[in-house]
Design a protein around this motif. Structure first.
Motif, PDB file in Angstrom:
ATOM      1  N   CYS A  18       0.819  -1.216   0.000  1.00 25.36           N
ATOM      2  CA  CYS A  18       0.000   0.000   0.000  1.00 25.36           C
ATOM      3  C   CYS A  18       0.851   1.262   0.000  1.00 25.36           C
ATOM      4  O   CYS A  18       0.400   2.313  -0.453  1.00 25.36           O
ATOM      5  CB  CYS A  18      -0.920   0.009   1.220  1.00 25.36           C
ATOM      6  SG  CYS A  18      -2.287  -1.147   1.076  1.00 25.36           S
ATOM      7  N   GLN A  34       1.652 -12.889  -5.337  1.00 26.74           N
ATOM      8  CA  GLN A  34       0.511 -12.449  -6.147  1.00 26.74           C
ATOM      9  C   GLN A  34       0.534 -13.009  -7.556  1.00 26.74           C
ATOM     10  O   GLN A  34      -0.512 -13.172  -8.187  1.00 26.74           O
ATOM     11  CB  GLN A  34       0.476 -10.926  -6.203  1.00 26.74           C
ATOM     12  CG  GLN A  34      -0.784 -10.349  -6.821  1.00 26.74           C
ATOM     13  CD  GLN A  34      -2.019 -10.670  -5.985  1.00 26.74           C
ATOM     14  OE1 GLN A  34      -2.152 -10.240  -4.846  1.00 26.74           O
ATOM     15  NE2 GLN A  34      -2.929 -11.438  -6.555  1.00 26.74           N
ATOM     16  N   ASP A  86      -2.022  -1.493  -6.973  1.00 27.23           N
ATOM     17  CA  ASP A  86      -2.612  -0.160  -7.148  1.00 27.23           C
ATOM     18  C   ASP A  86      -2.292   0.813  -6.019  1.00 27.23           C
ATOM     19  O   ASP A  86      -2.769   1.943  -6.023  1.00 27.23           O
ATOM     20  CB  ASP A  86      -4.125  -0.256  -7.333  1.00 27.23           C
ATOM     21  CG  ASP A  86      -4.859  -0.654  -6.053  1.00 27.23           C
ATOM     22  OD1 ASP A  86      -4.188  -1.013  -5.062  1.00 27.23           O
ATOM     23  OD2 ASP A  86      -6.106  -0.602  -6.049  1.00 27.23           O
ATOM     24  N   GLY A  90      -4.804  -3.592  -3.952  1.00 27.80           N
ATOM     25  CA  GLY A  90      -5.468  -4.204  -5.096  1.00 27.80           C
ATOM     26  C   GLY A  90      -4.508  -4.408  -6.253  1.00 27.80           C
ATOM     27  O   GLY A  90      -3.302  -4.171  -6.151  1.00 27.80           O
ATOM     28  N   ARG A 103      -9.361  -2.410 -12.502  1.00 30.28           N
ATOM     29  CA  ARG A 103      -8.815  -2.264 -11.160  1.00 30.28           C
ATOM     30  C   ARG A 103      -9.548  -3.249 -10.244  1.00 30.28           C
ATOM     31  O   ARG A 103     -10.761  -3.135 -10.030  1.00 30.28           O
ATOM     32  CB  ARG A 103      -9.009  -0.837 -10.656  1.00 30.28           C
ATOM     33  CG  ARG A 103      -8.382  -0.564  -9.284  1.00 30.28           C
ATOM     34  CD  ARG A 103      -8.681   0.874  -8.832  1.00 30.28           C
ATOM     35  NE  ARG A 103      -8.205   1.844  -9.817  1.00 30.28           N
ATOM     36  CZ  ARG A 103      -6.959   2.327  -9.854  1.00 30.28           C
ATOM     37  NH1 ARG A 103      -6.080   1.926  -8.954  1.00 30.28           N
ATOM     38  NH2 ARG A 103      -6.616   3.199 -10.786  1.00 30.28           N
ATOM     39  N   PHE A 104      -8.819  -4.215  -9.708  1.00 35.63           N
ATOM     40  CA  PHE A 104      -9.404  -5.233  -8.842  1.00 35.63           C
ATOM     41  C   PHE A 104      -9.127  -4.871  -7.387  1.00 35.63           C
ATOM     42  O   PHE A 104      -7.978  -4.759  -6.971  1.00 35.63           O
ATOM     43  CB  PHE A 104      -8.833  -6.614  -9.172  1.00 35.63           C
ATOM     44  CG  PHE A 104      -9.142  -7.054 -10.574  1.00 35.63           C
ATOM     45  CD1 PHE A 104     -10.328  -7.699 -10.862  1.00 35.63           C
ATOM     46  CD2 PHE A 104      -8.253  -6.790 -11.612  1.00 35.63           C
ATOM     47  CE1 PHE A 104     -10.630  -8.088 -12.158  1.00 35.63           C
ATOM     48  CE2 PHE A 104      -8.542  -7.183 -12.905  1.00 35.63           C
ATOM     49  CZ  PHE A 104      -9.736  -7.828 -13.191  1.00 35.63           C
ATOM     50  N   VAL A 105     -10.196  -4.675  -6.643  1.00 34.95           N
ATOM     51  CA  VAL A 105     -10.097  -4.214  -5.257  1.00 34.95           C
ATOM     52  C   VAL A 105     -10.104  -5.406  -4.320  1.00 34.95           C
ATOM     53  O   VAL A 105     -10.874  -6.362  -4.500  1.00 34.95           O
ATOM     54  CB  VAL A 105     -11.282  -3.274  -4.923  1.00 34.95           C
ATOM     55  CG1 VAL A 105     -11.239  -2.842  -3.465  1.00 34.95           C
ATOM     56  CG2 VAL A 105     -11.245  -2.052  -5.849  1.00 34.95           C
ATOM     57  N   GLU A 106      -9.250  -5.347  -3.321  1.00 32.69           N
ATOM     58  CA  GLU A 106      -9.179  -6.433  -2.352  1.00 32.69           C
ATOM     59  C   GLU A 106     -10.348  -6.370  -1.386  1.00 32.69           C
ATOM     60  O   GLU A 106     -10.687  -5.316  -0.864  1.00 32.69           O
ATOM     61  CB  GLU A 106      -7.864  -6.357  -1.574  1.00 32.69           C
ATOM     62  CG  GLU A 106      -7.660  -7.535  -0.644  1.00 32.69           C
ATOM     63  CD  GLU A 106      -6.334  -7.485   0.070  1.00 32.69           C
ATOM     64  OE1 GLU A 106      -5.803  -8.556   0.390  1.00 32.69           O
ATOM     65  OE2 GLU A 106      -5.827  -6.377   0.311  1.00 32.69           O
ATOM     66  N   ASN A 107     -10.993  -7.533  -1.176  1.00 31.91           N
ATOM     67  CA  ASN A 107     -12.074  -7.660  -0.206  1.00 31.91           C
ATOM     68  C   ASN A 107     -11.683  -8.776   0.753  1.00 31.91           C
ATOM     69  O   ASN A 107     -11.505  -9.918   0.316  1.00 31.91           O
ATOM     70  CB  ASN A 107     -13.402  -8.018  -0.895  1.00 31.91           C
ATOM     71  CG  ASN A 107     -13.832  -6.966  -1.883  1.00 31.91           C
ATOM     72  OD1 ASN A 107     -14.325  -5.924  -1.500  1.00 31.91           O
ATOM     73  ND2 ASN A 107     -13.643  -7.223  -3.181  1.00 31.91           N
ATOM     74  N   MET A 112     -10.750 -10.789  -5.300  1.00 35.43           N
ATOM     75  CA  MET A 112     -10.612  -9.416  -5.785  1.00 35.43           C
ATOM     76  C   MET A 112     -11.649  -9.156  -6.866  1.00 35.43           C
ATOM     77  O   MET A 112     -11.927 -10.020  -7.698  1.00 35.43           O
ATOM     78  CB  MET A 112      -9.211  -9.189  -6.339  1.00 35.43           C
ATOM     79  CG  MET A 112      -8.130  -9.087  -5.294  1.00 35.43           C
ATOM     80  SD  MET A 112      -6.572  -8.556  -6.040  1.00 35.43           S
ATOM     81  CE  MET A 112      -5.521  -8.510  -4.585  1.00 35.43           C
ATOM     82  N   THR A 114     -13.693  -5.897  -9.420  1.00 35.99           N
ATOM     83  CA  THR A 114     -13.800  -4.511  -9.860  1.00 35.99           C
ATOM     84  C   THR A 114     -15.049  -3.883  -9.249  1.00 35.99           C
ATOM     85  O   THR A 114     -16.012  -4.582  -8.903  1.00 35.99           O
ATOM     86  CB  THR A 114     -13.882  -4.410 -11.393  1.00 35.99           C
ATOM     87  OG1 THR A 114     -15.035  -5.130 -11.859  1.00 35.99           O
ATOM     88  CG2 THR A 114     -12.641  -4.999 -12.047  1.00 35.99           C
ATOM     89  N   GLU A 115     -15.041  -2.562  -9.148  1.00 39.73           N
ATOM     90  CA  GLU A 115     -16.171  -1.853  -8.543  1.00 39.73           C
ATOM     91  C   GLU A 115     -16.943  -1.005  -9.538  1.00 39.73           C
ATOM     92  O   GLU A 115     -18.004  -0.483  -9.214  1.00 39.73           O
ATOM     93  CB  GLU A 115     -15.668  -0.965  -7.394  1.00 39.73           C
ATOM     94  CG  GLU A 115     -15.101  -1.756  -6.230  1.00 39.73           C
ATOM     95  CD  GLU A 115     -14.714  -0.884  -5.060  1.00 39.73           C
ATOM     96  OE1 GLU A 115     -14.238   0.254  -5.301  1.00 39.73           O
ATOM     97  OE2 GLU A 115     -14.869  -1.323  -3.911  1.00 39.73           O
TER      98      GLU A 115
END
Length: 230
Positions: A18, A34, A86, A90, A103-107, A112, A114-115
């Protein structure tokens, strides 16, 4: 609730990533953790494609292969040239001009995703599978059985989803005692993980196989168990 999830960075690795901007060096262990081959697919169950996130350097980040598999199902991703973190834990896919394609966001605890627009998932997948299971595709009658074929229970998965993403299920009247006492009442699908749940907190998690049936998740422990479509 046990779910089939992609390789995710450990919390410490996420914190380190991050703090890094595009183009800065990434710890080799984080990069290796990753990297790998993933299915990129719409959440609604439509066909996707497989991309391999590699560790070699490329413009904007690190190299990608497998783009040709995206030409038909996800043509925008056929232009992917590289990938990178990112800066928020992500993953992004980038074209040769450094334009972000996805853009794949970590949950936490989930794949992962996209939003923006129709969600796409970045997820490890069984070999030969090119799409995610959906509630509609899984609704129907299943048999819970041992690997040797011993039947333990009939399970009917209903396709009516509530606001929390759960749908009702019903068990046949002849279930084995160890299944009946779980009082399973609803089910939930996330990625390739199928979870059967009671209303009082009991649950049983399964991971999808390449043939579309499910085996009990290893994290559950106990004897092997499968869900096989009738």
């Amino acid at each position: 609730m046990v779910r089939f999830i992609p390789r995710l960075m450990a919390p410490a690795a996420v914190l380190l990533a991050c703090g890094l901007a595009y183009g800065q060096g990434i710890d080799p262990d984080i990069l290796k953790a990753q990297a790998g081959t993933y299915l990129v697919a719409p959440e609604d169950g439509a066909s996707g494609c497989r991309l391999t996130l590699e560790t070699g350097e490329a413009i904007g980040g690190y190299s990608v292969s497998g783009q040709a598999s995206c030409i038909k199902p996800l043509p925008a991703l056929a232009e992917a040239y590289s990938w990178n973190f990112d800066g928020n834990g992500g993953v992004i896919l980038i074209d040769a001009t450094r334009k972000v394609l996805a853009r794949f966001v970590e949950n936490e605890g989930s794949p992962m995703k996209t939003e923006d627009g129709a969600p796409l998932l970045l997820i490890a997948a069984p070999d030969g599978v090119d799409h995610l299971p959906s509630v509609a595709s899984l609704a129907g009658i299943w048999t819970m059985q041992r690997p040797n074929g011993e039947r333990l229970c009939g399970v009917t998965l209903n396709g009516r989803v509530d606001a929390e993403g759960n749908a009702p299920l019903s068990l046949s009247g002849d279930c084995a005692a160890n299944v009946a006492r779980l009082k399973l009442a609803v089910w939930h699908i996330e990625g390739f993980g199928l979870t059967l749940m009671s209303l009082d907190g009991s649950s049983l998690g399964f991971d999808m196989r390449a043939d579309g049936n499910f085996d009990k998740s290893k994290e559950e422990g106990g004897k092997p168990l499968s869900l096989v479509r009738r």
